[in-house]
Every structure is written in C-alpha cells, then in structure tokens.
Design a protein around this motif. Structure first.
Motif, PDB file in Angstrom:
ATOM      1  N   HIS A   1      16.527 -21.446  16.572  1.00 33.62           N
ATOM      2  CA  HIS A   1      17.213 -22.412  17.434  1.00 33.62           C
ATOM      3  C   HIS A   1      16.270 -22.911  18.518  1.00 33.62           C
ATOM      4  O   HIS A   1      15.148 -22.417  18.640  1.00 33.62           O
ATOM      5  CB  HIS A   1      18.487 -21.818  18.037  1.00 33.62           C
TER       6      HIS A   1
ATOM      7  N   HIS B   1      16.009 -22.802  21.793  1.00 31.49           N
ATOM      8  CA  HIS B   1      15.726 -22.216  23.113  1.00 31.49           C
ATOM      9  C   HIS B   1      14.249 -21.855  23.244  1.00 31.49           C
ATOM     10  O   HIS B   1      13.617 -21.408  22.278  1.00 31.49           O
ATOM     11  CB  HIS B   1      16.591 -20.962  23.334  1.00 31.49           C
TER      12      HIS B   1
ATOM     13  N   ASP C   1      12.750 -19.369  24.522  1.00 32.42           N
ATOM     14  CA  ASP C   1      12.332 -17.998  24.204  1.00 32.42           C
ATOM     15  C   ASP C   1      12.282 -17.772  22.687  1.00 32.42           C
ATOM     16  O   ASP C   1      11.971 -16.673  22.234  1.00 32.42           O
ATOM     17  CB  ASP C   1      13.195 -16.942  24.921  1.00 32.42           C
ATOM     18  N   HIS C   2      12.547 -18.831  21.925  1.00 32.84           N
ATOM     19  CA  HIS C   2      12.420 -18.762  20.456  1.00 32.84           C
ATOM     20  C   HIS C   2      11.432 -19.782  19.887  1.00 32.84           C
ATOM     21  O   HIS C   2      10.888 -19.567  18.813  1.00 32.84           O
ATOM     22  CB  HIS C   2      13.799 -18.922  19.788  1.00 32.84           C
TER      23      HIS C   2
ATOM     24  N   HIS D   1      26.041 -20.738  18.988  1.00 34.27           N
ATOM     25  CA  HIS D   1      25.260 -20.194  20.109  1.00 34.27           C
ATOM     26  C   HIS D   1      25.391 -21.235  21.219  1.00 34.27           C
ATOM     27  O   HIS D   1      26.237 -22.138  21.117  1.00 34.27           O
ATOM     28  CB  HIS D   1      23.814 -19.983  19.626  1.00 34.27           C
TER      29      HIS D   1
ATOM     30  N   ASP E   1      19.454 -15.949  18.167  1.00 33.12           N
ATOM     31  CA  ASP E   1      20.656 -15.448  18.856  1.00 33.12           C
ATOM     32  C   ASP E   1      21.923 -15.943  18.159  1.00 33.12           C
ATOM     33  O   ASP E   1      21.857 -16.862  17.355  1.00 33.12           O
ATOM     34  CB  ASP E   1      20.671 -15.979  20.294  1.00 33.12           C
TER      35      ASP E   1
HETATM   36 ZN   LIG Z   1      19.151 -18.546  22.490  1.00 33.92          ZN
END
Ligand SMILES: [Zn+2]
Length: 439
Positions: free
Chosen positions: A81, A83, A85-86, A150, A172
């Motif tokens: 996804h 975000h 942090d990904h 999410h 997530d």
């Molecule tokens: Zn996320």
C-alpha cells in the motif's frame, strides 16, 4: 523450499521490508522508510545527504546487506500500500535492484510522484495491477493481489503462490465492513485460500482487545464536530493524514453541507490527492482548491478576507515544524480569532519529539483562545479481534507477526497461542536479518 529474511520492520515500527526466496527466486515485499528516523534527520536542514548509505546509517531505510547473497536472484518488488513506511524507501533503494516494482494503481502512482519529488529517475519498470488480480513472476511463482481495507485506498494482501503452498503478506490491514472510499475486503477470496504455509501479519494493535471501528465511524465523529458545532463566522481548520483520501472525502462532503469551500494547503496533501486524481478514483479538485507551495499558501492565507467561507485542510497534524499548520500558528500565516476551530482528525503518534511538537502547537492555540477538537479519528490498523478473524479465515500453518515492537509481538503471541499456535513451532517472533525456512 520457502525462505524468509525479515529486512526491516521487525521488532520496530517502520521501514517495512521482507525478502521471500522460493528455491532460486526472490521477491521483496515492501520497501519502507522509518519515518521517525527520517524526519528527525531531515527536518532541520534544507539540503541533506539522502544517499542509501547515509540513510542506512541512521536507520531510516531497510539494511539490504542482510540479503546480499540473494540480490542477484531478486525477481520483483511488490508493495502492499501507499504509506511511506511501506514504499517510502523506494526512491533511495530501488536502484540496487534490476527488477520491476508491482503494486495497485494508487500505490504505483504514489511511487512515481515520490520519485519525481526526490528528483530520482527510477529505472525499475513500474507495473500497476488491478485489485483482486493475479500475475506470474515466473513459471514457478504466481502473485495475487487481494483487496483489503486500511487507511489508504487500494491496499492489498499479497499472496505468493508456490508449489510449497502460499505465503500471505498482510501488512497493514483492518477489516472494515463499511469503508467510505474504495473497495471492500475480498473476504470471499480470502476464505478460498488453501494451503497457506506462512502468513506475515500486521500486529501493531494486537494488544488492543477490540475490533477496530470502521472508517464510517470516523466519518460520523467528523460530522458531529464539523456540522453540529456552531461555526458561524469562525474559521475552521482541519489536519489529517495526507494519504487518507477517505477522510479527505468526508471533509469535502461536510464542507459542502456547511457551504464552505474546501482548500487543501500543503505539499504532501497535493501529492496524494494528485495521485488519486491521476488514476481517476477521486475528483477533489472539482470542488476544492489545492495549493501546494509555501509562498502561495502564505499569499492565499494573507489575502483571505473571509476565512468563514472556507474549510482549510492543512498539513501538520503531528505538530511538524515545517507544516502549514505550524506556520499558521508560529509564523503568522494566519490571524486566529477567539473560538476559531482547529480539528485534529488523527491521533498523536506516541514518540518523543512528536508529542512535544503537538503540545507546543496546542498550547499556542489555547493562548489564542482557539477551540481544539482532537482525536477525531479511528485507526487504520486492525486490533486483536480483527487479527483473530483473519487467522481463523486463512488458517495459516505458520505465522510471523510484523509491524510491531517486541511488546506488541508478545501480545500477538498470546492471541496466536489462544488459537492453538506455539512459539517457535508455528508462530515466530523474528528480528531483522533472522532467516526462517519452511519446507
Ligand atoms: Zn499503512
């Protein structure tokens, strides 16, 4: 044999990255930034060294030296996804890999925009796949993207189908039955998955003994504050996660009800909205004004004679010192009046620095006698009961909790044990660099 090396994001929150090897082919799942480390390092300077080596040294990006022997075998990078942090480490790290990057259309669009923004030309082929579709990496490996909910649109569960069974990567997720934008979780397809050898699962909120409420609940919280509070002749300023298009959509809807024009102020808001408009899933700019650059934001706010005609949607919900909200408060970009309204549609990420920055903002707003509405939010992460439902549905043979520090991983372990799993037999709390093999 399926082998797994956790590269980043295990026993820490951030820089998610996992390498999966199936015989002699490797797939990388996610390539995220450690946001706190990255922001702390970059926030004070205009020009900083963002080479991979420097970012690795400050632990802002995954340390790929733990997969050095696997590097020539990497066939694909798949992202779950949009975000940071990904996907946020892709501009700094992807040049080390000569393979395509696969993701949902929104994730791929955000990757493109992030790279452009950093002035990086990505040499990897970017491949967008529809949600709930399959594609082959090689004769031996098929990848499936299954839609799951999410706090950012087009999040997927990644399934790697192999002759040894499937690997499910769900990092997530939440199980939201009433999302307000985008697809629902494809529970039908998830229930059909057979022979799941390993599941890597987001366990950030495994310690919370609840089911995370739906985004439609957050929408009602927001309606209550935006529409029901008497805001006549008052300014209304809202800050939320820039990538949270569903939340932004609700803000636009309530602005319409209030007969105020929504105005997005700030670079990161512009980026995520543009990505959504580029792939045709939203049309915010039909109704909203979007202002990206700082000087134009300053000019717009300075010349704004009737703030009560607008809803200002701004960056800065975590107290970021360079955000639009910080500049409105501390740099006189905006003249606050008594009982103007500031809504934080988020929770504070509980790390030092952030807590103080937000407190500074709120205390200054209180001095200006501004009304503050905080925590108008529900999380995008599933809690204990969401994790239980997903495990019961998939019945994986082995589980690896991800996206958590050790304490939460241990809370996840309690749940797994309740469901019949045993530590180091079929549920594993791993750390970065610690290889596991499943025959
Ligand atoms: Zn996320």
């Amino acid at each position: 044999m399926i082998e797994i090396i956790p590269v980043g994001g295990f026993r820490e929150v951030g820089k998610n990255c996992t390498a999966v090897k199936v015989d002699d082919e490797v797939i990388i799942l996610d390539m995220g930034l450690h946001l706190q480390n990255y922001i702390t390092y970059t926030q004070d300077e205009e020009e900083v060294d963002v080479s991979y080596e420097k970012l690795r040294e400050i632990e802002a990006v995954p340390d790929i030296s733990v997969i050095s022997e696997w590097m020539p075998m990497v066939k694909a990078i798949c992202v779950s996804h949009a975000h940071l942090d990904h996907i946020g480490a892709i501009p700094f790290l992807a040049s080390h890999f000569k393979c395509p990057i696969h993701g949902s259309p929104y994730s791929i669009e955000v990757v493109k925009i992030l790279a452009e923004d950093k002035g990086v030309k990505l040499h990897n082929k970017l491949v967008a796949h529809e949600i709930n579709s399959k594609f082959k990496i090689s004769g031996a490996i098929e990848i499936e993207f299954i839609g799951i909910t999410h706090s950012v649109v087009q999040t997927i569960m990644i399934v790697i189908h192999t002759k040894y069974g499937a690997l499910v990567y769900v990092n997530d997720f939440k199980l939201d039955n009433q999302p307000t934008l985008g697809h629902k979780t494809n529970l039908g397809r998830i229930a059909e998955l057979k022979n799941v050898k390993v599941m890597i699962i987001d366990s950030l909120y495994a310690g919370r003994p609840i089911k995370t409420p739906s985004e439609s609940v957050a929408k009602e919280l927001l309606r209550e504050v935006m529409v029901s509070t008497n805001s006549k002749s008052k300014a209304m300023i809202i800050s939320t996660f820039s990538s949270h298009l569903a939340r932004l959509k609700s803000i636009i809807e309530f602005s319409r009800q209030l007969k105020r024009k929504p105005v997005f102020l700030g670079r990161s808001l512009e980026k995520y909205v543009r990505a959504g408009e580029n792939i045709g899933i939203i049309e915010f700019s039909k109704e909203a004004k979007i202002i990206k650059y700082r000087q134009e934001v300053q000019k717009f706010l300075k010349n704004c004679k009737r703030p009560e005609d607008y809803v200002f949607i701004v960056t800065g919900h975590q107290g970021e010192p360079k955000s639009v909200l910080a500049r409105m408060i501390f740099n006189n970009y905006f003249h606050f009046k008594t009982e103007d309204i500031v809504i934080f549609s988020c929770t504070i990420i509980p790390v030092p620095g952030t807590i103080e920055n937000r407190e500074k903002m709120e205390s200054e707003l209180r001095k200006k006698r501004v009304r503050i509405f905080r925590d108008i939010h529900v999380s995008g992460h599933g809690a204990r009961e969401d994790a239980r439902d997903l495990i019961n549905l998939i019945k994986p043979k082995n589980i690896i909790p991800a996206h958590s520090e050790i304490k939460t991983a241990e809370q996840f372990l309690e749940l797994a044990e309740e469901l019949g799993y045993r530590e180091n037999k079929n549920v594993f709390i791993v750390k970065n660099g610690h290889k596991l093999a499943f025959k």
